[in-house]
Design an enzyme around this catalytic site. Structure first.
Site, mmCIF file in Angstrom:
data_model
loop_
_atom_site.group_PDB
_atom_site.id
_atom_site.type_symbol
_atom_site.label_atom_id
_atom_site.label_comp_id
_atom_site.label_asym_id
_atom_site.label_seq_id
_atom_site.Cartn_x
_atom_site.Cartn_y
_atom_site.Cartn_z
ATOM 1 N N ARG A 170 -0.823 -2.226 -6.993
ATOM 2 C CA ARG A 170 -1.103 -3.276 -5.999
ATOM 3 C C ARG A 170 -2.076 -4.295 -6.595
ATOM 4 O O ARG A 170 -1.890 -5.510 -6.453
ATOM 5 C CB ARG A 170 -1.682 -2.644 -4.740
ATOM 6 C CG ARG A 170 -2.065 -3.617 -3.627
ATOM 7 C CD ARG A 170 -2.397 -2.822 -2.369
ATOM 8 N NE ARG A 170 -3.161 -3.568 -1.379
ATOM 9 C CZ ARG A 170 -2.619 -4.347 -0.450
ATOM 10 N NH1 ARG A 170 -1.307 -4.525 -0.422
ATOM 11 N NH2 ARG A 170 -3.373 -4.971 0.441
ATOM 12 N N ARG A 201 0.865 -1.179 0.000
ATOM 13 C CA ARG A 201 0.000 0.000 0.000
ATOM 14 C C ARG A 201 0.902 1.228 0.000
ATOM 15 O O ARG A 201 2.029 1.189 0.504
ATOM 16 C CB ARG A 201 -0.891 0.018 1.243
ATOM 17 C CG ARG A 201 -1.807 -1.199 1.388
ATOM 18 C CD ARG A 201 -2.582 -1.122 2.705
ATOM 19 N NE ARG A 201 -3.510 -2.252 2.874
ATOM 20 C CZ ARG A 201 -3.213 -3.369 3.513
ATOM 21 N NH1 ARG A 201 -1.996 -3.506 4.060
ATOM 22 N NH2 ARG A 201 -4.093 -4.338 3.630
ATOM 23 N N TYR A 233 -10.187 -10.735 -6.503
ATOM 24 C CA TYR A 233 -9.263 -10.826 -7.631
ATOM 25 C C TYR A 233 -9.543 -12.029 -8.519
ATOM 26 O O TYR A 233 -9.078 -12.075 -9.656
ATOM 27 C CB TYR A 233 -7.819 -10.887 -7.119
ATOM 28 C CG TYR A 233 -7.355 -9.590 -6.504
ATOM 29 C CD1 TYR A 233 -7.012 -8.506 -7.299
ATOM 30 C CD2 TYR A 233 -7.279 -9.449 -5.121
ATOM 31 C CE1 TYR A 233 -6.599 -7.316 -6.734
ATOM 32 C CE2 TYR A 233 -6.867 -8.253 -4.548
ATOM 33 C CZ TYR A 233 -6.526 -7.196 -5.362
ATOM 34 O OH TYR A 233 -6.128 -6.015 -4.807
#
Length: 303
Positions: free
Chosen positions: A252, A153, A284
């Site tokens: 990311r 992050r 994802y």
């Protein structure tokens, strides 16, 4: 009223280890709610005010957020979640007898599919960023390489110190949400960029500020901010001719998507991203559906 909200925010820092950006969001949401309560509830004292909040007032607040202020469902849901957490704190500490949020509805928000860029676009972005000789340019190239190498992050990236890197073992120690420590691995090329940056560009940028521990610094030798990294990525994407809007989180998402597309397990990707729940990582899998279909058609003898 303000004192109670501040006490709760302090609890989030001390007991739950919330990061500053998360704390800022809670502070904004709860102070907005406090102003609404103050305008719509006549109470003799602060403690009595929170006891008098009921389901009707809470529903009026949600209506105000949606209809009068025009917030999207995702934003409204976040603000309602902050209020729930606040009243749970009041209830656990005996500041109220009944929690009015127990039966409170909340906007149903579908989980959005993360945006990512292709492997070719990543190569284009990193290749263009590396094509510079200035200290700032070499720093920027290292940042982008490391973001994609680790899936960090942006808040974790700017929080890194030089001593968090283990070049011998090829990993970085970082602290994510809730101050949770984790290990992220770095491929050799990114480590090479990092080593060159620390021994060269970082020394030039530091000047006489040799006591600074931050890994990434600006031209004044001070720790980079999250906004600075956003601007670096925006400028690099434009230079690379990539039209897609790219943020640090895009890298990311790309990191996670490309790992799954190339055979990594969902559980391992969860650990690398620092997700506390695998359900967060499962979003994802939607991105890799086309890849799975291609593999099926390529591998099945009758496909």
């Amino acid at each position: 009223m303000e004192r109670t909200v501040n006490s709760f925010l302090q609890h989030l820092v001390v007991e739950r280890g919330f990061a500053q950006n998360t704390l800022d969001a809670y502070s904004s949401d709860l102070n907005q709610f406090r102003a609404f309560v103050k305008d719509n509830l006549d109470a003799p004292a602060e403690q009595e005010t929170w006891r008098l909040v009921d389901i009707n007032l809470l529903n009026s607040y949600i209506t105000d957020l949606r209809d009068n202020r025009g917030y999207r469902e995702t934003t409204t849901a976040r603000k309602v979640a902050a209020v729930r957490s606040f009243f749970g704190y009041l209830s656990r500490n005996g500041l109220i007898t009944d929690d009015p949020t127990e039966n409170l509805g909340s906007p149903r928000v579908g989980r959005s599919v993360p945006k990512f860029i292709t492997e070719d676009e990543v190569k284009q972005l990193l290749g263009t960023a590396a094509d510079t000789g200035t200290p700032e340019g070499r720093r920027d190239a290292s940042i982008l390489e490391l973001l994609y190498a680790t899936g960090l992050r942006v808040s974790e990236m700017v929080g890194l110190n030089v001593q968090d890197i283990d070049f011998e073992e090829g990993f970085i120690r970082t602290w994510g949400k809730g101050a949770k420590e984790r290990i992220v691995y770095v491929y050799p090329e990114a480590l090479s960029h990092l080593r060159a940056y620390i021994g060269g560009a970082r020394v030039e940028l530091l000047g006489n500020k040799r006591g600074e521990t931050a890994l990434y610094v600006n031209q004044r030798g001070e720790r980079l901010t999250r906004q600075w990294v956003w601007n670096i990525l925006k400028a690099s994407a434009k230079k690379a001719g990539i039209d897609t809007k790219i943020t640090p989180h895009t890298l990311r998402h790309s990191f996670a998507t490309h790992l799954l597309q190339n055979g990594a397990s969902l559980r391992h990707v969860q650990e690398l991203l620092g997700h506390s729940s695998i359900s967060t990582t499962q979003v994802y899998t939607h991105l890799t559906d086309s890849h799975v279909r291609e593999e099926y058609e390529r591998s099945h003898p009758r496909a």
